[in-house]
Design an enzyme around this catalytic site. Structure first.
Site, mmCIF file in Angstrom:
data_model
loop_
_atom_site.group_PDB
_atom_site.id
_atom_site.type_symbol
_atom_site.label_atom_id
_atom_site.label_comp_id
_atom_site.label_asym_id
_atom_site.label_seq_id
_atom_site.Cartn_x
_atom_site.Cartn_y
_atom_site.Cartn_z
ATOM 1 N N ARG A 117 -23.734 -4.387 9.889
ATOM 2 C CA ARG A 117 -22.582 -4.578 8.998
ATOM 3 C C ARG A 117 -21.323 -4.928 9.777
ATOM 4 N NH1 ARG A 117 -23.074 0.541 5.253
ATOM 5 N NH2 ARG A 117 -24.558 0.945 6.900
ATOM 6 N N ARG A 118 -21.169 -4.266 10.943
ATOM 7 C CA ARG A 118 -19.997 -4.548 11.794
ATOM 8 C C ARG A 118 -20.496 -5.092 13.123
ATOM 9 N NH1 ARG A 118 -19.375 0.180 9.511
ATOM 10 N NH2 ARG A 118 -20.471 1.155 11.245
ATOM 11 N N LYS B 208 -38.680 5.993 5.489
ATOM 12 C CA LYS B 208 -39.607 6.820 4.699
ATOM 13 C C LYS B 208 -39.216 6.898 3.236
ATOM 14 C CE LYS B 208 -36.543 9.280 7.116
ATOM 15 N NZ LYS B 208 -36.143 10.099 8.213
ATOM 16 N N VAL C 76 -42.803 8.729 9.748
ATOM 17 C CA VAL C 76 -43.285 10.112 9.634
ATOM 18 C C VAL C 76 -43.356 10.778 11.000
ATOM 19 C CG1 VAL C 76 -45.156 11.598 8.823
ATOM 20 C CG2 VAL C 76 -44.695 9.445 7.651
ATOM 21 N N ILE D 194 -44.329 11.323 17.030
ATOM 22 C CA ILE D 194 -45.763 11.674 16.981
ATOM 23 C C ILE D 194 -46.517 10.537 16.279
ATOM 24 C CG2 ILE D 194 -47.485 13.347 16.205
ATOM 25 C CD1 ILE D 194 -45.230 15.381 15.880
ATOM 26 N N ASP E 242 -36.555 14.791 2.410
ATOM 27 C CA ASP E 242 -37.056 13.984 3.535
ATOM 28 C C ASP E 242 -38.514 14.355 3.844
ATOM 29 O OD1 ASP E 242 -36.461 12.248 6.027
ATOM 30 O OD2 ASP E 242 -37.205 14.120 6.879
ATOM 31 N N LYS F 107 -42.017 12.031 3.577
ATOM 32 C CA LYS F 107 -43.017 11.876 4.645
ATOM 33 C C LYS F 107 -44.393 12.355 4.173
ATOM 34 C CE LYS F 107 -39.463 12.455 8.183
ATOM 35 N NZ LYS F 107 -38.684 13.466 8.907
#
Ligand code: HSE
Length: 434
Positions: free
Chosen positions: A45-46, A104, A131, A135, A200, A204
């Site tokens: 954006r910037r 996600k 996710v 890992i 969140d 996931k």
């Protein structure tokens, strides 16, 4: 051989990390892919003069224009959020670009449409970074465990939440103070309620369950509870009984359907998962041939997430080389093969429980409580009466697994006893055995 050309959209924690990793490890990555990777565009954006990008990399805020450019083979979408990420990713797919994303929320909520479009246009949407940060759990499920039927998986899949619970438990720090530190370290979501309310982790879990069970992405069916109601008192009582409280995402296949749930959970203190602390994530997978396997590592932050993003880029570069004869690529989710297994409502889910009640010190209260539990078919695993607190006796009860509708019935009856004061605390409990 000509290089594979990359556009990176978003230069926040993850985008900046991916850019740095691609530059720092260029020689190693070149050795693994056999092909140069050239970043031709960054979408931001910037303008970011602070990054001292080479003049050959074009910077623009017009993301739709970037994904239409002919000198882009792979689009790395790491800007986050649903809009305009959805529109930009769709446009990239329609223009035949391969896509790598860490988003996600976008996949959990709109992945079915995006993967369908990717299938139709013979491109991949790779999402390892979505996710458990660094890992490689998506590759584990899709590749390493591909021969197995997955029975269940349980994971600590939000680094911020685990960091907060660990700091509160080990150092007695205040919730808000730890959350602020997680934001400064680049762990927390732009909207931190996504971390602390379990959203969140639910995003996931939705993705993990699709990969594990071959079901469509069904975020709206995940039972979701965060960590905001966990008190130091419950952490202490659970520990006295030999349990740790962790925020888990659980996906389990049963004869009746599939449980998808995210909530604070008591787990035995000797379990490896109980000892996963700080920003670390871990996912325990129970699969029918291999048995239980556990995957552990950093679940958030620039380096770990960039590691997963760049691994997907490497995979795609390898596929591009392999399919240059025009035979097409293999999509990440095979839509024609998706199963319509029923997702259980929270009422139908079965877990053990930790209950904490505050009772008046009166003869017969405990008998009333245990009578209700036994009448409802709930078996008690442990019971502990604590010293009086403000004229009331805290009683902690651990139960064997019971279907949630029965537990709701029992709690409503216990709550109605005149000698019980305040809201009964309930935290789910999992032994994580087979
Ligand atoms: N906010 C996320 C977490 C970032 O704390 O796990 C990684 O997905």
């Amino acid at each position: 051989m000509k290089p594979v050309r990359l556009a990176i959209l978003g230069l926040g924690t993850v985008g900046g990390g991916a850019l740095k990793l691609l530059q720092e490890n260029a020689a190693e990555i070149r050795r693994r892919t056999g092909r140069e990777i050239e970043i031709t565009h960054v979408g931001t954006r910037r303008p970011r003069p602070d990054l001292n990008l080479p003049a050959s990399i074009k910077q623009s805020a017009d993301l739709l224009d970037i994904v239409r450019q002919p000198d882009v083979d792979v689009v790395v979408e790491v800007m986050g959020g649903i809009h305009p990420a959805y529109e930009v990713m769709m446009e990239a797919i329609k223009h035949g670009k391969q896509v790598v994303t860490a988003n996600k929320a976008l996949l959990a909520e709109h992945g079915n449409e995006l993967f369908k479009a990717a299938d139709d246009h013979h491109v991949q949407v790779a999402f390892e970074a979505a996710v458990a940060g660094g890992i490689p759990i998506i590759k584990v499920i899709r590749e390493g465990l591909a021969a197995n039927k997955i029975e269940w998986l349980a994971g600590i899949i939000n680094g911020t939440g685990n960091f907060i619970l660990t700091e509160m438990s080990e150092k007695g720090r205040a919730f808000a103070d730890v959350l602020k530190e997680a934001q400064e370290l680049g762990y927390a979501e732009a909207d931190p309620t996504f971390d602390v309310e379990g959203i969140d982790a639910a995003h996931k879990l939705t993705i993990l369950a699709s990969c594990a069970f071959g079901i469509p992405l069904q975020f709206d069916k995940v039972y979701t509870e965060g960590i905001t109601k966990i008190t130091a008192q419950d952490v202490k009582y659970a520990e006295e009984l030999g349990y740790k409280i962790k925020h888990l995402g659980i996906a389990r296949r049963s004869s009746k359907g599939i449980e998808l749930r995210v909530h604070p959970t008591l787990i035995p203190e000797e379990e490896l998962l109980a000892n996963v602390n700080g920003v670390k994530n871990a996912v325990l997978v129970q699969a029918n041939a291999v048995g239980p396997t556990l995957y552990y590592g950093a679940g958030a932050g620039a380096g770990p997430t960039a590691s997963a993003v760049v691994a997907d880029v490497v995979d795609i570069v390898r596929d591009i080389i392999y399919t240059e004869d025009g035979s097409g690529t293999i999509p990440q989710l095979a839509f024609e093969a998706l199963s319509d297994l029923h997702i259980l409502s929270s009422d139908e889910m079965t877990t053990g429980y930790y209950l904490r009640l505050n009772a008046e010190d009166q003869t017969g209260v405990l008998a009333d409580v245990t009578t209700i539990l036994s009448r409802t078919g709930i078996s008690i695993d442990a019971i502990m009466q604590q010293p009086r607190l403000k004229d009331l006796i805290p009683i902690v009860i651990l139960t064997d697994p019971i279907v949630e509708s029965k537990m709701n019935e029992a709690i409503a009856q216990i709550q109605a006893l005149p000698a019980i004061h305040g809201e009964i605390v309930r935290i789910r409990l999992e032994l994580l055995d087979n």
